[in-house]
Design an enzyme around this catalytic site. Structure first.
Site, PDB file in Angstrom:
ATOM      1  N   GLY A   1      21.355  38.797  53.547  1.00 54.69           N
ATOM      2  CA  GLY A   1      21.071  37.880  52.427  1.00 54.69           C
ATOM      3  C   GLY A   1      22.290  37.290  51.703  1.00 54.69           C
ATOM      4  O   GLY A   1      22.371  36.107  51.590  1.00 54.69           O
TER       5      GLY A   1
ATOM      6  N   HIS B   1      38.769  32.541  25.158  1.00 57.40           N
ATOM      7  CA  HIS B   1      38.171  32.481  23.838  1.00 57.40           C
ATOM      8  C   HIS B   1      36.951  33.480  23.857  1.00 57.40           C
ATOM      9  O   HIS B   1      36.250  33.406  22.734  1.00 57.40           O
ATOM     10  CB  HIS B   1      37.790  31.209  23.293  1.00 57.40           C
ATOM     11  CG  HIS B   1      38.852  30.368  23.400  1.00 57.40           C
ATOM     12  ND1 HIS B   1      39.656  29.998  22.162  1.00 57.40           N
ATOM     13  CD2 HIS B   1      39.652  29.622  24.315  1.00 57.40           C
ATOM     14  CE1 HIS B   1      40.637  29.370  22.443  1.00 57.40           C
ATOM     15  NE2 HIS B   1      40.782  28.887  23.615  1.00 57.40           N
TER      16      HIS B   1
ATOM     17  N   GLU C   1      26.637  44.371  44.912  1.00 61.51           N
ATOM     18  CA  GLU C   1      25.448  44.877  45.962  1.00 61.51           C
ATOM     19  C   GLU C   1      26.195  45.373  47.131  1.00 61.51           C
ATOM     20  O   GLU C   1      25.351  46.365  47.825  1.00 61.51           O
ATOM     21  CB  GLU C   1      24.579  43.657  46.226  1.00 61.51           C
ATOM     22  CG  GLU C   1      23.365  43.980  46.551  1.00 61.51           C
ATOM     23  CD  GLU C   1      22.355  43.002  46.263  1.00 61.51           C
ATOM     24  OE1 GLU C   1      21.504  42.743  45.356  1.00 61.51           O
ATOM     25  OE2 GLU C   1      22.188  42.212  47.561  1.00 61.51           O
TER      26      GLU C   1
END
Ligand code: G6Q
Length: 554
Positions: A267, A384, A353
């Site tokens: 996937g 920042h 994953e």
């Protein structure tokens, strides 16, 4: 299987780390004028400077030996040969075959998959041409200028990241939306912006069973039917990207409207397959092909280059060094290109994953730390926000800085300023600022001794914080393809060294299963539900509280 942390190579590296403890990177640079040339390399349009890691030639030699001891070259051969190296799912890992335009044949068992790949690419090309030219009409006779990709995880993050990254290549007048979250607000907010008569819904799901995607797809279909579309029109407005033909059919999408891929495409490695259809529809098939060709150039390099000159291997090895021998728990992805704003999110999945695992491939607990926490934001926004911790925090964090030398959208001196920040940050992280330097600086500003004593400790930068810099000429489909492929291979190499299977994801299953068991206990608004008792006290308590709130809200 010998645990990697028990090897002589690991011991050499542990000794290297101890020997370098008192040496700063500044000193390493000062002692070696050739350091930048020695620790940089180039491949497939990417330039990698890894000299700002606390490494020496010995360290790189020992890291390369460690890769050798882990069997990396053999695993690389087995992956490209289509062997089922994803052992827990009994699957081959052949995303590289999706982007190989040479005449090389790839096989899974005895099947030549190269022909399947070409056939599907032709189908995508043809479909893209019909949509983009306006030849494909919707139910009202209008052409379809809007695409809504409905998918999640690997069926969302990759295409979404690439579509954003290739903004300068967007075909005029076309709009692309990505809906992933099962939170109905995601779909709702998207539907509010589109015209059903001009929209193509792309249902992207490898399994075609994923709860989030199926729920969003059903709701989109319902909305379409309530907004002028008829059952017969679904075929014109819905296509599926999947490996599961029968589930696609039961959903009501015709086989002709299905773009296929295969179980040897993981996937999170699938943007190169039919899952990339939304990319092709946004930037045109030619640019999609260029993306694939850029990735292929990196594949060829990764496949052939010796470990010491191999860009993804070196990215992996510097990562292993920082993670296992320098103690970095996290790794920041810092793209200095606004169009890469989804890259950190994409790499969070690709990396965490794949390598966020505690069981080794043989089922034993791993013997060393595996994948780090991946996070990031485009520069200069991150500066920042969280760079404070990178520079002065108590956590030791490594980073990848990524920048194109030339901007796609030249505007005044923006790009010079962006690049100045990119360079400054890597230098600051590496060099730091000593207490003596701080004191001298404050004294030069005319500060009194007491004020210097008070302020100085806060203005010290420890330095020695490692970073890689990845440069490209411009962010194009080719360089983007090469960049993504470099990360894919880096992750693969690290998985091999750590001894985990980078291609499964069992860690996502438990929560999914529990959600299915909790769902029936949740009342719809206004509904009375019995007290929950089947879970731990916290989960029961929360469930009861949610049900109580919802009961009163009819
Ligand atoms: C990726 C994972 C996972 C997957 C999603 C969506 O490697 O397998 O992120 O992509 O769960 O799955 P489907 O494409 O099957 O809907």
């Amino acid at each position: 299987m010998t645990e990697i942390s028990q090897t002589a190579e690991w011991r050499d590296l542990t000794a290297d780390a101890a020997a370098l403890e008192k040496t700063s990177m500044r000193a390493l640079f000062a002692g070696d004028p050739g350091r930048f040339d020695r620790f940089s390399l180039e491949a497939a349009g990417l330039f990698l400077d890894y000299s700002k890691n606390k490494i020496t030639e010995d360290v790189v030699e020992h890291l390369t030996a460690l890769a050798g001891a882990s069997g990396l070259e053999e695993m690389r051969r087995r992956m490209f040969a289509g062997e089922r190296i994803n052992v827990t799912e009994n699957r081959a890992v052949l995303h590289a075959a999706l982007r190989d335009f040479s005449m090389r044949a790839y096989h899974v068992d005895d099947e030549n998959i190269s022909q399947l790949v070409r056939h599907e690419l032709e189908k995508m090309k043809d479909f893209t041409a019909r949509i983009v030219s306006g030849a494909h009409k919707g139910f009202s006779g209008a052409s379809l200028d809007t695409v809504v990709n409905i998918g999640i995880g690997g069926s969302d993050l990759g295409p979404h990241m690439v579509v954003e990254a290739l903004r300068p290549y967007w075909i005029d007048g076309r709009r692309t939306f990505f809906v992933s979250n099962v939170d109905g607000q995601h779909l709702f907010d998207t539907l509010a912006q589109i015209d059903p008569a001009r929209t193509l819904f792309v249902i992207a799901s490898k399994t075609f069973t994923t709860q989030e995607t199926m729920t969003n797809a059903q709701s989109a279909r319902e909305w379409f039917l309530n907004h002028g579309g008829k059952e017969d029109d679904v075929a014109k407005h819905f296509v599926a990207l999947s490996t599961n033909a029968s589930a696609v059919k039961s959903f009501g999408i015709d086989k002709n409207n299905m773009f296929e891929f295969w179980d040897w495409v993981g996937g999170r490695y699938s943007l190169w397959s039919a899952i990339g259809l939304s990319i092709s529809l946004a930037v045109g098939f030619d640019n999609f092909e260029k993306l694939l060709r850029g990735a292929h150039a990196m594949d060829e390099h990764f496949r052939d280059a010796p470990l010491r000159q191999n860009l993804p291997v070196i990215m992996a090895l510097t990562g292993v060094w920082n993670r296992n021998f320098m103690g970095a728990a996290a790794h920041a992805i810092l793209p200095y290109d606004q169009h890469l704003w989804r890259l950190p999110a994409y790499l969070q999945q690709a990396d965490m994953e794949s390598n966020g695992k505690g069981a080794a491939i043989d089922g034993q607990p791993v013997s060393c730390s595996t994948g780090p926490i991946i996070f990031g934001e485009p520069g200069t926004n991150g500066q920042h926000a969280f760079y404070q911790l990178l520079h002065q925090g108590t956590e030791f964090i490594s980073s990848d800085f990524i920048a194109p030398a030339i901007s796609q959208s030249a505007l005044g001196d923006h790009h010079e300023k962006l690049l100045a920040n990119f360079l400054a940050q890597t230098e600051a992280l590496m060099c730091g600022k000593t207490i003596d330097e701080v004191r001298a600086e404050l004294a030069a500003e005319g500060k009194a001794k007491l004020e210097i004593d008070t302020l100085a400790p806060h203005k010290v930068f420890p330095g020695d914080r490692p970073s890689n810099s990845i440069l490209m000429e411009k962010l194009t489909p080719e360089t983007l393809g090469a960049l993504i492929a470099a990360y894919e291979h880096k992750i693969f190499c690290q998985g091999v060294i750590w001894g985990v299977n980078s291609f499964d994801q069992w860690g996502v299953e438990l929560g999914k299963a529990l959600a299915s068991s909790i769902l029936p206990a949740l009342g719809v608004e206004g509904e009375e539900k019995p007290e929950a008792s089947g879970h731990d006290a916290s989960t029961n308590g929360l469930l009861n509280r949610i049900n109580a709130i919802r009961r009163q809200n009819r």
